[in-house]
Each structure stands twice: as C-alpha cells, then as structure tokens.
Scaffold this active site. Sequence first.
Site, PDB file in Angstrom:
ATOM      1  N   ASP A 236       0.821  -1.222   0.000  1.00 38.27           N
ATOM      2  CA  ASP A 236       0.000   0.000   0.000  1.00 38.27           C
ATOM      3  C   ASP A 236       0.851   1.267   0.000  1.00 38.27           C
ATOM      4  OD1 ASP A 236      -2.420  -1.612   0.363  1.00 38.27           O
ATOM      5  OD2 ASP A 236      -1.763  -1.833   2.436  1.00 38.27           O
ATOM      6  N   GLU A 237       2.040   1.209  -0.609  1.00 40.69           N
ATOM      7  CA  GLU A 237       2.940   2.358  -0.575  1.00 40.69           C
ATOM      8  C   GLU A 237       2.689   3.372  -1.689  1.00 40.69           C
ATOM      9  OE1 GLU A 237       5.267  -1.403   0.604  1.00 40.69           O
ATOM     10  OE2 GLU A 237       4.093  -0.748  -1.128  1.00 40.69           O
TER      11      GLU A 237
ATOM     12  N   ASN B 130      -5.035  -9.983  -4.687  1.00 43.73           N
ATOM     13  CA  ASN B 130      -4.952  -9.452  -3.320  1.00 43.73           C
ATOM     14  C   ASN B 130      -4.284  -8.088  -3.315  1.00 43.73           C
ATOM     15  OD1 ASN B 130      -2.529 -10.694  -4.115  1.00 43.73           O
ATOM     16  ND2 ASN B 130      -1.946 -11.232  -2.031  1.00 43.73           N
TER      17      ASN B 130
ATOM     18  N   HIS C  29      -4.185  -1.325  -6.520  1.00 38.45           N
ATOM     19  CA  HIS C  29      -3.505  -0.092  -6.894  1.00 38.45           C
ATOM     20  C   HIS C  29      -4.535   0.966  -7.278  1.00 38.45           C
ATOM     21  CE1 HIS C  29       0.434  -2.423  -7.991  1.00 38.45           C
ATOM     22  NE2 HIS C  29       0.179  -2.370  -6.705  1.00 38.45           N
TER      23      HIS C  29
ATOM     24  N   LYS D  40       3.139  10.144  -0.427  1.00 39.34           N
ATOM     25  CA  LYS D  40       2.226  10.655   0.599  1.00 39.34           C
ATOM     26  C   LYS D  40       2.900  11.606   1.589  1.00 39.34           C
ATOM     27  CE  LYS D  40      -1.724   7.692   0.479  1.00 39.34           C
ATOM     28  NZ  LYS D  40      -2.791   7.073   1.280  1.00 39.34           N
TER      29      LYS D  40
END
Length: 428
Positions: A13-14, A38, A41, A331
């Site tokens: 989840d980067e 699984n 994006h 982020k």
Amino acid sequence: MSNIVIVGAQWGDEGKGKIADTLAEKADLVVRYQGGNNAGHTLVVNGKKTFLHLIPSGVLHQHTKCVIGHGVVLDPVALDEEITRLQATGIAISAENLFVSESCTIITSYHKLLDAVRESNTSEKIGTTGKGIGPAYEDKVSRKGIKFKHLFDKDVLRSRLAISLAEKETLFRDLYKVEYPTLEQEFDKLFALGQKLKQYAADTFSIIDQAIAAGKNVVYEGAQGVLLDVDYGTYPFVTSSNTSVAGVYSGATTAGHGLDHVIGITKAYTTRVGEGPFPTELFDDVGKFIQHKGGEIGVTTGRIRRCGWLDLPLLKYSAKCSNLTSIALTKVDVLSDMDTLKVCIGYKYEGREIYCAYPGIDLYKVEPILVEMEPFSINETVTKDNIPAALKTYLKTIENHVGIPISSLAYGPSREQILFFEDYFKKG
C-alpha cells in the site's frame, strides 16, 4: 532502454501503482510478476480514480503493453470482472495490449473457500484477504496446480481439477463441514472463462525477452511489499510469494537480463493491514489523524490500515533485501502541517541498539528509538527550488540512515504531483 523494477519497501500500500502509472508513459511494457488480486492499486488522473487488482498500471497509456507474468496466481473470475469494469469506463483493453502468461497458476473456487475456512477456524489470525492466494501457491509448489493454458483443453482441465480437489474434498467434507462446488460445476465455470479469456493468453517470457533485446523500456510492477515477502518478511504474517526483487526473476524474466533501477516505493510514514508486529504503530489521535488524512483504507479488503511513524531500520532492511538503488517517497503531503513529527532511527533490542532489522529479529520485543523532526508545510506545487527546509531535513535523515538516495517525491494523489530528482530512463 531501461529495465526498472518497482518494489514496495514496506508492508504494501505504498503507492506503487501511482509511480508505475507515471513511468508507464515512457515504458513499452509494464509487467506484473507476482501475487494476485490481493493487490490493490489506485490511480488518480484528472481527479478520476481507477482501481486495479490484476492488470498492470500501464493500462491507462495507449502505447504501453501490459503483461501478467507467470509468477502471478490468476483468478479468472476476477480478471474477467476487472477487464469488463475497465472497458465500461472507456479504457481500451484487448489482445493487442494485454498479455497473460499461459503458465500463470489459476485460483479456483476451492482455493478461495479453503482460504476463508482456514482463517475463520484458527485462533492465530494472519489477516489473509480471503482471495485464495496462499492455497493457490500451495498447489503450485506441490505440483497440483492448474495453469492458465489448462483452461483451454477440456480433458486436461478436468484431470487437473480432479487432482486439485482430491485432498481438499476431504477437508471440506470431514474437517470443516462446508459445502463446496462439485468438480463438474467448477469445470463448467472455468472452461467457459477459459474460452472468454483465451485471447489474452501469450508466451510472455518471449515477449519480455524480445522487448529487452530490442532495447525497449520495461517496468516491472510489484505487488504488496518486501516486509510481506514469504522469505524476507515478518513471518508468518506474510503473503505467499516473493515480493522482493527476487520475484522478478522467478515470475517474469531471467537473471541474464540486468536491472538498471530497483526503486523502493515508501510512504513518508508506515502502514500495515491485518495482523503482525508493527514497532512504530500509533494508537493515539496522531495515528487516527494520519489514517483519516491519508485515506488509509485497503483497496482490496476495505479494512482500515494501521498507521505509525516511518521506520528506518525496516526500510534499510528492505533496501538490502531488494538491492534498492533509490527510494520513491510517497504521501509526503499527509504529514504536512502536523504539530508533532517523529521518525524511528533504530531499536533497543536485547540490551543493545540496532539500526537495521534482520530476519531473526523479534519485532514484538523491540523498543523504537524515535527522534523529533521539525514539522513542515506543503501548500503549493513542489519544485526542486521550493522544498521547505524542514522537509529537506526529513528527506536527508532518510537518505543518511538507509544509505540510498530519494529519487522522487509524491506530495498528492494525482500523477502530476510527483517531483522527480532522477530520470530513470536512459537517453538515446
């Protein structure tokens, strides 16, 4: 030409999809090499979100060909649904731009059911997505798997299904006492899907090999992150594939082809979905603030992500595991205007201080060494000339402790909100 690998350097989840989408503009091929649906994006273009689970992030670029390599475990139901959903939004997907390895191992209804009943019947939860990923990899390793090409031959498919079901049938009936599809029901579904998806089947090994030989730009897009790698990760709280750079060679191409860049995608803080150790996890209002501002909800599972300060000992470990050449920090905007900002530079563990994690460390027993950083503010488009001084210090702290440079900085959700310090693609 350039061979570029995008690897998640944390617990997934980067923001790998965003970086892959941006690099895909100059790429000839974008290749998924491990994992399955699984993965999740999220791409944001002109304010519009696109969610991908199996199809590579190059799909938004008309000239870019998307490849699903043989290291991926493929749910044909999920692939069919994803293609249909994307086509309905106007995204062009055809046998001209999507190539799926004939050797992908197939996820069946039995794998998904086994995944679910195992998780619900154990006291030690792993936090599986329930997508059947682990059981499919089990069949692959135990030589009971069904390959994508098997879906096209009735006799072979029925035979492989019988082999796959034989052991699971006993588990479903006698141990878990759950209903399950009959062999014929599963056969009918898979054969029909095979006929529908057959147009995308390809010898992806040769496609990649020929592209590299012709001097094309190839981007390998990883799923999850190094800390979820079945060998390098926080076992047993890991996925079932090699999420490190090693997965490229086992799941897409050969070791004979060199890699020009291995980019570790890293959030400016740390998140984790599901169970497992998390040394810098925040349980207070600061953690909730990051969770809310960062929109930390899993694309695949819908689960809230656990949040904490950036963990440099783990990041340095990931860099070593995947031989990272640089970091793409994402982020950063989430940390803007915070009253308190910290980063973990090391651990106190068994009477000593350590500054790089290692496979045998018990992360439940470490005490993070946190240092206070000066908060920064981002209120405009970030350029090389206007990076806030406090943010520069934050970036330099990361580089100094991990030992590799930060090559790009993402400070918002759209593809335009990325500042590149390095051109990954070779000239001429």
